[in-house]
Motif scaffolding. Structure first.
Motif, PDB file in Angstrom:
ATOM      1  N   LYS A 151       2.468 -17.408  -8.839  1.00 44.48           N
ATOM      2  CA  LYS A 151       3.511 -16.249  -8.572  1.00 44.48           C
ATOM      3  C   LYS A 151       2.535 -14.837  -8.294  1.00 44.48           C
ATOM      4  O   LYS A 151       2.676 -14.388  -7.806  1.00 44.48           O
ATOM      5  CB  LYS A 151       4.497 -16.329  -8.932  1.00 44.48           C
ATOM      6  N   VAL A 152       1.679 -14.816  -9.905  1.00 46.57           N
ATOM      7  CA  VAL A 152       1.214 -14.123 -10.172  1.00 46.57           C
ATOM      8  C   VAL A 152      -0.112 -13.425  -8.970  1.00 46.57           C
ATOM      9  O   VAL A 152      -0.147 -12.120  -8.495  1.00 46.57           O
ATOM     10  CB  VAL A 152       0.478 -13.781 -11.392  1.00 46.57           C
ATOM     11  N   TRP A 153      -0.747 -14.815  -8.589  1.00 54.73           N
ATOM     12  CA  TRP A 153      -1.513 -14.653  -7.280  1.00 54.73           C
ATOM     13  C   TRP A 153      -1.026 -13.856  -6.086  1.00 54.73           C
ATOM     14  O   TRP A 153      -1.578 -13.427  -5.471  1.00 54.73           O
ATOM     15  CB  TRP A 153      -2.666 -16.109  -7.225  1.00 54.73           C
ATOM     16  N   GLN A 154       0.274 -14.760  -5.728  1.00 58.36           N
ATOM     17  CA  GLN A 154       0.799 -14.618  -4.980  1.00 58.36           C
ATOM     18  C   GLN A 154       1.277 -12.330  -4.237  1.00 58.36           C
ATOM     19  O   GLN A 154       1.530 -11.890  -3.446  1.00 58.36           O
ATOM     20  CB  GLN A 154       1.917 -14.763  -4.729  1.00 58.36           C
ATOM     21  N   TYR A 155       1.632 -12.240  -6.502  1.00 56.72           N
ATOM     22  CA  TYR A 155       1.813 -11.024  -6.184  1.00 56.72           C
ATOM     23  C   TYR A 155       1.038  -9.941  -6.005  1.00 56.72           C
ATOM     24  O   TYR A 155       0.937  -8.907  -4.627  1.00 56.72           O
ATOM     25  CB  TYR A 155       2.194 -10.495  -7.536  1.00 56.72           C
ATOM     26  N   LEU A 156       0.038 -10.335  -5.945  1.00 58.40           N
ATOM     27  CA  LEU A 156      -1.470  -9.483  -6.741  1.00 58.40           C
ATOM     28  C   LEU A 156      -2.100  -9.795  -4.928  1.00 58.40           C
ATOM     29  O   LEU A 156      -2.408  -8.390  -4.377  1.00 58.40           O
ATOM     30  CB  LEU A 156      -2.589 -10.305  -7.326  1.00 58.40           C
ATOM     31  N   LYS A 157      -1.785 -10.614  -4.013  1.00 61.10           N
ATOM     32  CA  LYS A 157      -2.713 -10.333  -3.254  1.00 61.10           C
ATOM     33  C   LYS A 157      -1.723 -10.605  -1.600  1.00 61.10           C
ATOM     34  O   LYS A 157      -2.428  -9.399  -1.013  1.00 61.10           O
ATOM     35  CB  LYS A 157      -2.325 -12.166  -2.017  1.00 61.10           C
ATOM     36  N   SER A 158      -0.526  -9.581  -1.807  1.00 59.61           N
ATOM     37  CA  SER A 158       0.365  -8.670  -1.405  1.00 59.61           C
ATOM     38  C   SER A 158       0.373  -7.475  -1.269  1.00 59.61           C
ATOM     39  O   SER A 158       0.809  -7.327  -0.253  1.00 59.61           O
ATOM     40  CB  SER A 158       1.959  -9.443  -1.569  1.00 59.61           C
ATOM     41  N   LYS A 159      -0.390  -7.145  -2.585  1.00 57.63           N
ATOM     42  CA  LYS A 159      -0.859  -5.895  -2.542  1.00 57.63           C
ATOM     43  C   LYS A 159      -1.920  -5.214  -2.028  1.00 57.63           C
ATOM     44  O   LYS A 159      -2.486  -4.369  -1.770  1.00 57.63           O
ATOM     45  CB  LYS A 159      -0.679  -5.339  -4.019  1.00 57.63           C
ATOM     46  N   ILE A 160      -3.119  -6.500  -1.474  1.00 56.74           N
ATOM     47  CA  ILE A 160      -4.486  -6.261  -1.213  1.00 56.74           C
ATOM     48  C   ILE A 160      -4.431  -6.445   0.545  1.00 56.74           C
ATOM     49  O   ILE A 160      -4.703  -6.232   0.775  1.00 56.74           O
ATOM     50  CB  ILE A 160      -5.463  -6.736  -1.530  1.00 56.74           C
ATOM     51  N   ALA A 161      -3.194  -7.685   0.511  1.00 58.36           N
ATOM     52  CA  ALA A 161      -2.908  -8.182   2.164  1.00 58.36           C
ATOM     53  C   ALA A 161      -3.047  -6.980   3.421  1.00 58.36           C
ATOM     54  O   ALA A 161      -2.507  -5.062   2.925  1.00 58.36           O
ATOM     55  CB  ALA A 161      -1.616  -8.190   2.587  1.00 58.36           C
ATOM     56  N   MET A 162      -3.525  -7.238   4.887  1.00 61.44           N
ATOM     57  CA  MET A 162      -3.613  -6.277   5.529  1.00 61.44           C
ATOM     58  C   MET A 162      -4.459  -4.591   5.808  1.00 61.44           C
ATOM     59  O   MET A 162      -4.463  -3.855   6.319  1.00 61.44           O
ATOM     60  CB  MET A 162      -2.328  -5.465   6.289  1.00 61.44           C
ATOM     61  N   LYS A 163      -5.370  -5.115   4.766  1.00 60.84           N
ATOM     62  CA  LYS A 163      -5.997  -3.722   4.596  1.00 60.84           C
ATOM     63  C   LYS A 163      -7.817  -3.996   4.295  1.00 60.84           C
ATOM     64  O   LYS A 163      -7.783  -5.744   4.119  1.00 60.84           O
ATOM     65  CB  LYS A 163      -5.461  -3.328   2.881  1.00 60.84           C
ATOM     66  N   ILE A 164      -8.774  -3.475   4.426  1.00 55.65           N
ATOM     67  CA  ILE A 164      -9.926  -3.712   4.957  1.00 55.65           C
ATOM     68  C   ILE A 164     -10.632  -2.765   3.587  1.00 55.65           C
ATOM     69  O   ILE A 164     -10.509  -1.810   3.458  1.00 55.65           O
ATOM     70  CB  ILE A 164     -10.648  -2.915   5.848  1.00 55.65           C
TER      71      ILE A 164
END
Length: 206
Positions: A151-164
């Motif tokens: 769940k921590v990985w999901q949280y972190l990856k949601s913060k970098i999603a849709m970005k280059i």
């Protein structure tokens, strides 16, 4: 049938497992006991996509980068104190796992750390002497739902999603910033699964 029984068996015996650890605990060597969930996840330059809000009938448009360059983030997260311990590497292997546990052990060496892990091949420590303040507790195979680190990985990856991110150095700086931003309450809210907390607090007075 076996797959459905294993999680139930693990949870049913969790408190007894903690009691076994407590009976072997040398209180002269440790000042405290903590619980951690450990895992690894790949973070790469390929753009991670997610659902976004848009007007009805309007297809969202976003920039996309296709690249196979990546880093591996190792992490341990405590639902008891909200502490975390992370490490970035270029790949995953047994040697890095042992190095990671050694560094984790050195962080508050008078604390006994019960570390929940999955069954990745490089997590095998049969021929390795673990630090005295590290106890590894594997979850059943094919049961990622028993490891809140996911769940921590999901949280972190949601913060970098849709970005280059143009380079791995830039991505690494972003990841380090996000980890720094995760306060203890955030980590506890993500990883505080009731069945772990109840078993832990029933056995250890912390």
């Amino acid at each position: 049938m076996k797959k459905t029984r294993k999680p139930k068996w693990f949870l049913k015996n969790l408190e007894n497992t903690f009691k076994l650890f407590r009976t072997k605990l040398n209180k002269n060597n440790f000042e405290s006991v903590n619980l951690f969930f450990q895992d690894e996840s790949r973070f790469g330059l390929i753009t991670k996509q997610k659902r976004v809000t848009t007007a009805k009938g309007v297809k969202p448009i976003a920039k996309y980068k296709h690249s196979y360059q990546s880093k591996w983030l190792w992490g341990s997260f405590s639902p008891i104190t909200g502490e975390s311990f992370c490490m970035l590497t270029d790949t995953v292997c047994k040697d890095f796992f042992i190095e990671y546990l050694t560094d984790l052990s050195a962080c508050n060496p008078l604390e006994l750390k019960i570390v929940i892990i999955d069954n990745a091949a490089f997590h095998s420590t049969k021929d390795v002497k673990l630090p005295d303040n590290i106890i590894l507790l594997p979850i059943p195979a094919y049961c990622p739902e028993l490891n809140p680190a996911e769940k921590v990985w999901q949280y972190l990856k949601s913060k970098i999603a849709m970005k280059i991110y143009d380079t791995l150095d830039i991505l690494e700086s972003k990841i380090e910033h996000l980890i720094y931003q995760m306060d203890n309450n955030t980590i506890k809210s993500i990883t505080g699964y009731e069945f772990y907390l109840k078993s832990f607090y029933n056995v250890f007075n912390v």
